[in-house]
Motif scaffolding. Structure first.
Motif, PDB file in Angstrom:
ATOM      1  N   ALA A 178       0.822  -1.206   0.000  1.00  0.00           N
ATOM      2  CA  ALA A 178       0.000   0.000   0.000  1.00  0.00           C
ATOM      3  C   ALA A 178       0.848   1.245   0.000  1.00  0.00           C
ATOM      4  CB  ALA A 178      -0.925  -0.007   1.224  1.00  0.00           C
ATOM      5  N   SER A 179       2.077   1.117   0.588  1.00  0.00           N
ATOM      6  CA  SER A 179       2.908   2.300   0.667  1.00  0.00           C
ATOM      7  C   SER A 179       3.409   2.742  -0.683  1.00  0.00           C
ATOM      8  CB  SER A 179       4.104   2.032   1.592  1.00  0.00           C
ATOM      9  OG  SER A 179       4.876   0.971   1.081  1.00  0.00           O
ATOM     10  N   GLY A 180       3.398   1.845  -1.646  1.00  0.00           N
ATOM     11  CA  GLY A 180       3.847   2.230  -2.977  1.00  0.00           C
ATOM     12  C   GLY A 180       2.715   2.261  -3.969  1.00  0.00           C
ATOM     13  N   SER A 181       1.523   2.515  -3.520  1.00  0.00           N
ATOM     14  CA  SER A 181       0.349   2.503  -4.370  1.00  0.00           C
ATOM     15  C   SER A 181       0.191   3.808  -5.096  1.00  0.00           C
ATOM     16  CB  SER A 181      -0.895   2.190  -3.523  1.00  0.00           C
ATOM     17  OG  SER A 181      -1.043   3.154  -2.534  1.00  0.00           O
ATOM     18  N   ALA A 182      -1.052   4.080  -5.500  1.00  0.00           N
ATOM     19  CA  ALA A 182      -1.317   5.255  -6.336  1.00  0.00           C
ATOM     20  C   ALA A 182      -0.930   6.541  -5.644  1.00  0.00           C
ATOM     21  CB  ALA A 182      -2.797   5.281  -6.715  1.00  0.00           C
ATOM     22  N   GLY A 183      -1.093   6.583  -4.305  1.00  0.00           N
ATOM     23  CA  GLY A 183      -0.746   7.810  -3.594  1.00  0.00           C
ATOM     24  C   GLY A 183       0.716   8.151  -3.719  1.00  0.00           C
ATOM     25  N   GLY A 184       1.612   7.108  -3.526  1.00  0.00           N
ATOM     26  CA  GLY A 184       3.027   7.368  -3.649  1.00  0.00           C
ATOM     27  C   GLY A 184       3.424   7.695  -5.070  1.00  0.00           C
ATOM     28  N   ALA A 185       2.807   7.013  -6.043  1.00  0.00           N
ATOM     29  CA  ALA A 185       3.127   7.283  -7.440  1.00  0.00           C
ATOM     30  C   ALA A 185       2.721   8.686  -7.841  1.00  0.00           C
ATOM     31  CB  ALA A 185       2.418   6.248  -8.332  1.00  0.00           C
ATOM     32  N   ALA A 186       1.565   9.101  -7.360  1.00  0.00           N
ATOM     33  CA  ALA A 186       1.117  10.453  -7.694  1.00  0.00           C
ATOM     34  C   ALA A 186       2.040  11.494  -7.106  1.00  0.00           C
ATOM     35  CB  ALA A 186      -0.320  10.659  -7.182  1.00  0.00           C
ATOM     36  N   ALA A 187       2.503  11.245  -5.863  1.00  0.00           N
ATOM     37  CA  ALA A 187       3.415  12.196  -5.237  1.00  0.00           C
ATOM     38  C   ALA A 187       4.731  12.263  -5.987  1.00  0.00           C
ATOM     39  CB  ALA A 187       3.656  11.805  -3.776  1.00  0.00           C
ATOM     40  N   PHE A 319      -5.849  13.384  -3.078  1.00  0.00           N
ATOM     41  CA  PHE A 319      -4.459  12.955  -3.205  1.00  0.00           C
ATOM     42  C   PHE A 319      -4.318  11.469  -3.492  1.00  0.00           C
ATOM     43  CE2 PHE A 319      -4.369  16.552  -0.080  1.00  0.00           C
ATOM     44  CZ  PHE A 319      -3.734  17.462  -0.904  1.00  0.00           C
ATOM     45  N   ASP A 320      -5.412  10.783  -3.889  1.00  0.00           N
ATOM     46  CA  ASP A 320      -5.371   9.344  -4.164  1.00  0.00           C
ATOM     47  C   ASP A 320      -4.843   8.556  -2.970  1.00  0.00           C
ATOM     48  OD1 ASP A 320      -6.356   9.637  -6.762  1.00  0.00           O
ATOM     49  OD2 ASP A 320      -4.350  10.021  -7.562  1.00  0.00           O
ATOM     50  N   PHE A 321      -5.240   8.972  -1.789  1.00  0.00           N
ATOM     51  CA  PHE A 321      -4.789   8.298  -0.578  1.00  0.00           C
ATOM     52  C   PHE A 321      -5.470   6.945  -0.454  1.00  0.00           C
ATOM     53  CE2 PHE A 321      -5.672   7.506   3.993  1.00  0.00           C
ATOM     54  CZ  PHE A 321      -4.374   7.231   4.381  1.00  0.00           C
ATOM     55  N   ASN A 322      -4.659   5.882  -0.167  1.00  0.00           N
ATOM     56  CA  ASN A 322      -5.174   4.524  -0.044  1.00  0.00           C
ATOM     57  C   ASN A 322      -5.553   4.259   1.405  1.00  0.00           C
ATOM     58  OD1 ASN A 322      -5.885   1.905  -0.603  1.00  0.00           O
ATOM     59  ND2 ASN A 322      -3.781   1.130  -0.645  1.00  0.00           N
ATOM     60  N   LEU A 323      -6.828   4.268   1.699  1.00  0.00           N
ATOM     61  CA  LEU A 323      -7.319   4.101   3.059  1.00  0.00           C
ATOM     62  C   LEU A 323      -7.400   2.615   3.388  1.00  0.00           C
ATOM     63  CD1 LEU A 323      -8.346   5.760   5.493  1.00  0.00           C
ATOM     64  CD2 LEU A 323     -10.651   5.448   4.608  1.00  0.00           C
ATOM     65  N   THR A 324      -6.403   2.100   4.131  1.00  0.00           N
ATOM     66  CA  THR A 324      -6.357   0.687   4.488  1.00  0.00           C
ATOM     67  C   THR A 324      -7.087   0.434   5.803  1.00  0.00           C
ATOM     68  OG1 THR A 324      -4.275   0.932   5.692  1.00  0.00           O
ATOM     69  CG2 THR A 324      -4.124   0.485   3.322  1.00  0.00           C
ATOM     70  N   GLY A 330      -6.160   2.458  13.307  1.00  0.00           N
ATOM     71  CA  GLY A 330      -5.302   3.386  14.039  1.00  0.00           C
ATOM     72  C   GLY A 330      -5.944   4.747  14.209  1.00  0.00           C
ATOM     73  N   ALA A 331      -6.560   5.257  13.133  1.00  0.00           N
ATOM     74  CA  ALA A 331      -7.251   6.542  13.231  1.00  0.00           C
ATOM     75  C   ALA A 331      -8.415   6.458  14.207  1.00  0.00           C
ATOM     76  CB  ALA A 331      -7.746   6.973  11.848  1.00  0.00           C
ATOM     77  N   GLY A 332      -9.101   5.298  14.245  1.00  0.00           N
ATOM     78  CA  GLY A 332     -10.192   5.119  15.195  1.00  0.00           C
ATOM     79  C   GLY A 332      -9.712   5.170  16.639  1.00  0.00           C
ATOM     80  N   LEU A 333      -8.530   4.568  16.895  1.00  0.00           N
ATOM     81  CA  LEU A 333      -7.969   4.645  18.244  1.00  0.00           C
ATOM     82  C   LEU A 333      -7.620   6.077  18.626  1.00  0.00           C
ATOM     83  CD1 LEU A 333      -5.582   1.537  18.450  1.00  0.00           C
ATOM     84  CD2 LEU A 333      -7.836   1.827  19.501  1.00  0.00           C
ATOM     85  N   VAL A 334      -7.087   6.826  17.666  1.00  0.00           N
ATOM     86  CA  VAL A 334      -6.757   8.223  17.943  1.00  0.00           C
ATOM     87  C   VAL A 334      -8.009   9.014  18.290  1.00  0.00           C
ATOM     88  CG1 VAL A 334      -5.848  10.354  16.940  1.00  0.00           C
ATOM     89  CG2 VAL A 334      -4.671   8.189  16.548  1.00  0.00           C
ATOM     90  N   ILE A 335      -9.053   8.812  17.489  1.00  0.00           N
ATOM     91  CA  ILE A 335     -10.307   9.526  17.740  1.00  0.00           C
ATOM     92  C   ILE A 335     -10.894   9.137  19.104  1.00  0.00           C
ATOM     93  CG2 ILE A 335     -12.686   9.821  16.939  1.00  0.00           C
ATOM     94  CD1 ILE A 335     -11.616   9.472  14.091  1.00  0.00           C
ATOM     95  N   ALA A 336     -10.876   7.835  19.399  1.00  0.00           N
ATOM     96  CA  ALA A 336     -11.408   7.382  20.690  1.00  0.00           C
ATOM     97  C   ALA A 336     -10.596   7.949  21.847  1.00  0.00           C
ATOM     98  CB  ALA A 336     -11.403   5.854  20.733  1.00  0.00           C
TER      99      ALA A 336
END
Length: 368
Positions: A178-187, A319-324, A330-336
């Motif tokens: 995922a780290s080298g997906s569309a988001g990284g390519a676009a960047a 930004f074509d971010f790949n939401l895994t 992890g984002a849910g834990l931050v919000i909680a």
């Protein structure tokens, strides 16, 4: 002859603005400002074309904040020019030791803002937003050390959840395909097309964000201490901050980017979008001042959490971010953790009651 009662006179005054209304307005404003600032900084630093110097943008934001706060202080003094000048002289010039105290957060804020630009240049908007929430942890640490505050067990638990969430978010961005997906390519494509954009370095962006978190926590607690230690308005304190931050900002500009400023000009790469970004960053400090005055930790938790959600959703399309799944957890834990940090069990506990003379229960309400 019977005496007539004196006529009753009523005085009407303008009703004050409802505190709940101010809370909701500040919630909405802070939420939008947090989300839009992260997305805007990311777009401004990765779009094709000439890249502006982040040090000059930070300096211009300080100028914008200074002008705004001077206007607010002038309004506080009843729009009287003489009272306005006397107030500035009494606070800034006639009290040099108090002004010197503000030098510390002034320098810290300048370095912090520059680190935020570095972080936004090397991290996607969603990771930038979530990582920067570590400032809650550093703020709590400095509150314990500097202000001698005690944290509840639930608040320490929230801090542990926050660290776990940040680790999961970072692992989601550095492991797997995922780290080298569309988001990284676009960047990468954006970097090649721009010809002047910095090469993406996620570790550099992470360390810059962590440094900004520590500086944010220290500066915030230190500023709170000097603000509550004297009868000076928030806007006047911000005037002091800006007056002292501008020399530091100028020094930063010419130390880091002096050669490029002389060769390309101070406003190289500036356009309407960069001007908007400068004003947005300057307004952020003013919005926080309003939120601190009328809100509490729960309200700030709502605003920050909603900003993260908005950033994540918007990054998918912008930004074509790949939401895994790992990033979402992890984002849910931050919000909680943000909600848990603002939760006070004592407030949610039932109020003690006593039996009244008539047998009815009478609530023991605190005196106002």
């Amino acid at each position: 002859m019977a005496l007539l009662p004196a006529p009753v006179t009523y005085s009407y005054s303008r009703r004050p603005v409802n505190a709940n209304t101010l809370k909701y307005v500040s919630l909405l404003t802070l939420t939008l400002q947090n989300a839009i600032l992260g997305l805007s900084m990311r777009y401004a630093r990765t779009r094709p074309g000439d890249i502006f110097l982040s040090s000059t943008a930070v300096l211009m934001a300080e100028f914008a904040k200074l002008i705004t706060c001077l206007f607010l202080v002038f309004n506080e003094e009843g729009k009287d020019a003489q009272k306005f000048v006397r107030s500035l002289h009494k606070t800034i010039i006639a009290n040099p030791m108090d002004t010197l105290k503000v030098c510390v957060p002034s320098l810290v804020y300048i370095v912090q803002n520059n680190l935020l630009y570095v972080s936004a240049s090397h991290l996607d908007a969603a990771t930038y937003q979530v990582t920067y929430q570590l400032k809650i942890l550093t703020t709590a640490m400095f509150a314990v050390v500097i202000l001698r505050r005690k944290l509840l067990n639930t608040q320490w638990g929230a801090l542990l959840l926050l660290v776990m969430g940040i680790v999961l978010v970072q692992l989601a961005q550095t492991e797997g395909p995922a780290s080298g997906s569309a988001g990284g390519a676009a960047a990468a494509a954006t970097t090649d097309l721009s010809g002047g954009a910095p090469e993406q370095n996620k570790m550099l962006g992470l360390w810059a964000a962590l440094g900004a978190c520590f500086l944010s926590g220290f500066a915030g607690i230190y500023f709170e201490k000097i603000l509550k230690g004297a009868e000076i308005s928030v806007w006047m304190r911000n005037v002091q901050l800006s007056l002292l931050s501008i020399p530091f900002g100028l020094l930063t500009c010419f130390i880091n980017d002096g050669s490029r400023i002389f060769d390309q000009g101070f406003f190289k790469g500036y356009d309407l979008f960069v001007c908007y970004l400068v004003l947005l960053q300057a307004g952020g400090g003013l919005i926080v001042a309003v939120v601190v005055k009328y809100a509490d930790n729960i309200l700030k938790g709502f605003a920050t959490s909603l900003a993260i959600i908005i950033s994540c959703v918007a990054s998918i399309y912008i930004f074509d971010f790949n939401l895994t799944l790992q990033f979402s957890f992890g984002a849910g834990l931050v919000i909680a953790s943000i909600f848990l940090y603002g939760y006070d069990p004592a407030r949610s506990a039932p109020k003690p009651t006593m039996q009244g003379p008539g047998g009815d229960e009478e609530k023991l309400l605190p005196r106002v």
